[in-house]
Design an enzyme around this catalytic site. Sequence first.
Site, mmCIF file in Angstrom:
data_model
loop_
_atom_site.group_PDB
_atom_site.id
_atom_site.type_symbol
_atom_site.label_atom_id
_atom_site.label_comp_id
_atom_site.label_asym_id
_atom_site.label_seq_id
_atom_site.Cartn_x
_atom_site.Cartn_y
_atom_site.Cartn_z
ATOM 1 N N ASP A 50 49.429 45.464 27.788
ATOM 2 C CA ASP A 50 50.094 44.877 28.962
ATOM 3 C C ASP A 50 51.484 44.346 28.645
ATOM 4 O O ASP A 50 52.325 44.265 29.533
ATOM 5 C CB ASP A 50 49.213 43.817 29.634
ATOM 6 C CG ASP A 50 48.800 42.688 28.716
ATOM 7 O OD1 ASP A 50 49.078 42.763 27.506
ATOM 8 O OD2 ASP A 50 48.189 41.735 29.212
HETATM 9 C C1 LAN Z 1 47.388 36.242 23.111
HETATM 10 C C2 LAN Z 1 48.621 35.963 23.852
HETATM 11 C C3 LAN Z 1 49.021 36.989 24.866
HETATM 12 C C4 LAN Z 1 47.838 37.754 25.415
HETATM 13 C C5 LAN Z 1 48.136 38.516 26.718
HETATM 14 C C6 LAN Z 1 49.328 39.453 26.603
HETATM 15 C C7 LAN Z 1 48.451 37.521 27.835
HETATM 16 C C8 LAN Z 1 46.890 39.286 27.115
HETATM 17 O O1 LAN Z 1 47.048 39.867 28.367
HETATM 18 C C9 LAN Z 1 46.446 40.209 26.007
HETATM 19 C C10 LAN Z 1 46.105 39.419 24.742
HETATM 20 C C11 LAN Z 1 47.238 38.527 24.223
HETATM 21 C C12 LAN Z 1 48.230 39.395 23.476
HETATM 22 C C13 LAN Z 1 46.730 37.478 23.239
HETATM 23 C C14 LAN Z 1 45.608 37.771 22.317
HETATM 24 C C15 LAN Z 1 45.023 36.594 21.518
HETATM 25 C C16 LAN Z 1 46.077 35.588 21.085
HETATM 26 C C17 LAN Z 1 47.070 36.279 20.164
HETATM 27 C C18 LAN Z 1 46.779 35.097 22.354
HETATM 28 C C19 LAN Z 1 45.855 34.418 23.348
HETATM 29 C C20 LAN Z 1 47.663 34.003 21.811
HETATM 30 C C21 LAN Z 1 46.822 33.346 20.659
HETATM 31 C C22 LAN Z 1 45.619 34.281 20.410
HETATM 32 C C23 LAN Z 1 45.222 34.343 18.928
HETATM 33 C C24 LAN Z 1 43.926 35.094 18.781
HETATM 34 C C25 LAN Z 1 45.097 32.941 18.351
HETATM 35 C C26 LAN Z 1 44.461 32.876 17.005
HETATM 36 C C27 LAN Z 1 43.002 32.687 17.111
HETATM 37 C C28 LAN Z 1 42.068 33.474 16.579
HETATM 38 C C29 LAN Z 1 40.718 33.425 17.110
HETATM 39 C C30 LAN Z 1 42.348 34.397 15.462
#
Ligand code: LAN
Length: 729
Positions: A458
């Site tokens: 996305d």
């Molecule tokens: C994010 C941030 C953005 C998010 C969107 C683009 C909004 C979504 O539509 C797809 C997934 C994604 C890219 C995403 C995946 C997981 C993230 C990277 C996070 C929520 C920001 C932080 C999170 C990450 C996993 C934090 C670390 C924690 C662990 C459990 C490893």
Amino acid sequence: DAQLSGIKNPAKRQRLPKRTDPTRWRLRDEAGCQTWHYLDDDAEAKKWPQSLADKYFLEIPMNLPDLPKPTNPTEAVRNGLDFFEKLQLPPGNWGCEYGGPMFLLPGVVIAWYVTKTPIPLAYATEIKNYLFARADPNDGGWGLHIEGESTVLGTALNYAALRIVGVEADEPEMVKARATLHRLGSATHGPHWVKMWLSVLGVADWAIVNPIPPELWLLPDWVPIAPWRWWIHMRQVFLAMSYMYSKRWVCEETELVRELRQELYTEDYARINWAGHRNSIAPTDNYHPKSWLLNTVNWALVHVWNPYLRPNLLKKRAEQWVSDLIDMEDENTDYAGLAPVNNPMNMVCCYIRDGPDSYTMRRHRERLHEFLWVKGEGMLCNGTNGVQCWDTAFAIQAVVDAGLHTDPRWRPMLLSALEFLDDQQIREETPHKDKSYRQRRKGAWAFSTKTQGYAVSDCISEALKSVILLQKTPGYPQLLEDQRIFDAIDTVLTFQSPSGGCASYEPPRAGEWLEMLNAAEVFGNIMVEYDYPECTTAVVTVLSLFRQHWPDYRADEIKQFIQRSVGWIKSVQRPEGGWYGSWGICFTYATMFALESLYSVGETCANSEHARRACDFLLSKQRPDGGWSESYKACERMEYIEHPSGSLVVQTAWAVIGLLKADYPDVAPIRKAVAFIMSRQQPNGEWLQEAIEGVFNKSCMISYPNYKFVFPMKALGQFHHRYPNENVV
Ligand code: LAN
């Protein structure tokens, strides 16, 4: 030395100052690489004045004049843009704090400590302030995320972090937090990751950590549980953890380490039965209890494999391959890492292997700073190294939706945003693409920056949509020639899952059954990729936009892709009419996206039962003041739950967008919602922060502060475009 916290030289330990001078902080943004700087030097501070954006982030009054009161929604968008424009950063992107999770900052601080990285005094001071500000007002502990109740995870890790940055154990906040930690069962009852970090820090024994065998990475690719099939965040985190686990590495024992051993437990440290507490976990932390299968595997690894069977040669080979994979991740991201969980862990691995002065360590030290953010409350750790591409894409769309992109007033802002996206497109494949099991990414955008470099379905789509929308507007330059747009489309087309939907970083590589091996306890849906209505919609909508302008490029595939995706979205509509959201809170968020998908294939209330049911669902949740208000608890429990603080602008905007896309026939409820959003706008054009907006892994919330600007503006703009003569005020 005076500017460093006491950790380097404990003899010099002094109580941390109350606060730093907020007028001395500056955000530097170089091509999206964002770092905060504290200017001790007056001359330097004069040469580099604080920007309005700095002031906003630090909650220093911006003293902006009141704007003329809007008489219609588009004027409200103009006022909103007037404010939001001031937050645009020099390279053209928007930024913001990206906090929420409470387990990230301690990882960074512990990694600094065990690698003997000095912590600047200004950082230490503001980390203390942030953690104090975010402690639970009742019990003094910390939760998994800022709105959650206290957990062992939050309390044990943040307590340790505070002690490391220089807070003494006798401070009243610490006494209170310690009591809560002990009440919850003490650090022996923490989840897996807590036990792992505390063992590295030398304040727990490795015997308390459930196995993280590096041998997993030697499994052939065809094995159904091979790590390359896991969700990318899990495999990257487990990778670095397995290296430290295999070495049972522990940092140097210091006075502070000895003190923490007394403070984190209720039992005498020397007499704790570490192995016996491997599976101890507080109910507050046990969102996803370990399966019988995982418990059996762990038992076999601890009691049979590790002591009797594990050949030393295999161990060495596994450690070597894990170490190579860590290097690939570091090189692929120029040491920025996927996220601030694996990055500090990789840094510790480099320290263990390459020593304190190696290039790998130096580069990690530098890049770790990109995760830190300063706001009025203090310093926190962002969930990624920024929100650059994602928020910038939505900012552009908000202007376009209001039809203001042709107004010269907003051209400089939009042009600079377009230049940013131009610069941030990923032009090459990952250097170690196949060896490190990476997805194709040429032509893609990441969520944050191109050096982080992880394509997300996305993020590519929203950025590409914004680029196309602007470049197809007369008067805007064609910064991306067609071939670069085709590259992006080619990558997008690799993201469809067999189901027809789209996941986040890669199409799923294994089934949901792999959650049986979810060892993290605090998160759900973490082991593999899933298809998401949000991601799928972003892809569907960009493909629909693309084919309007380039009707001949891979036309059949695109047509089929869209049909299958929309079919998948329909198939996961809930019986109540909504869709479950995985990245925003919660049903309101995903239902907006799903309705956008339906709209893009011409399905609205007029001709679609799915759209009608979705609108009925949304309207059944509208509150008497016209707004919507969904709580993060909805994500945990998978049912719509209201937020106690009343209607919220972001969710109201999501609902409005959904209803407009579905072309809901009655304008009255939508008008009321729009009036609500306008009533919350401040005289200077801004909207104020309300409840937390985002989520991941069902249980952890994360802030998207710019959503309170972009989504209300999108909603107001779309409304006015659809109903130009409706009187709202
Ligand atoms: C994010 C941030 C953005 C998010 C969107 C683009 C909004 C979504 O539509 C797809 C997934 C994604 C890219 C995403 C995946 C997981 C993230 C990277 C996070 C929520 C920001 C932080 C999170 C990450 C996993 C934090 C670390 C924690 C662990 C459990 C490893």
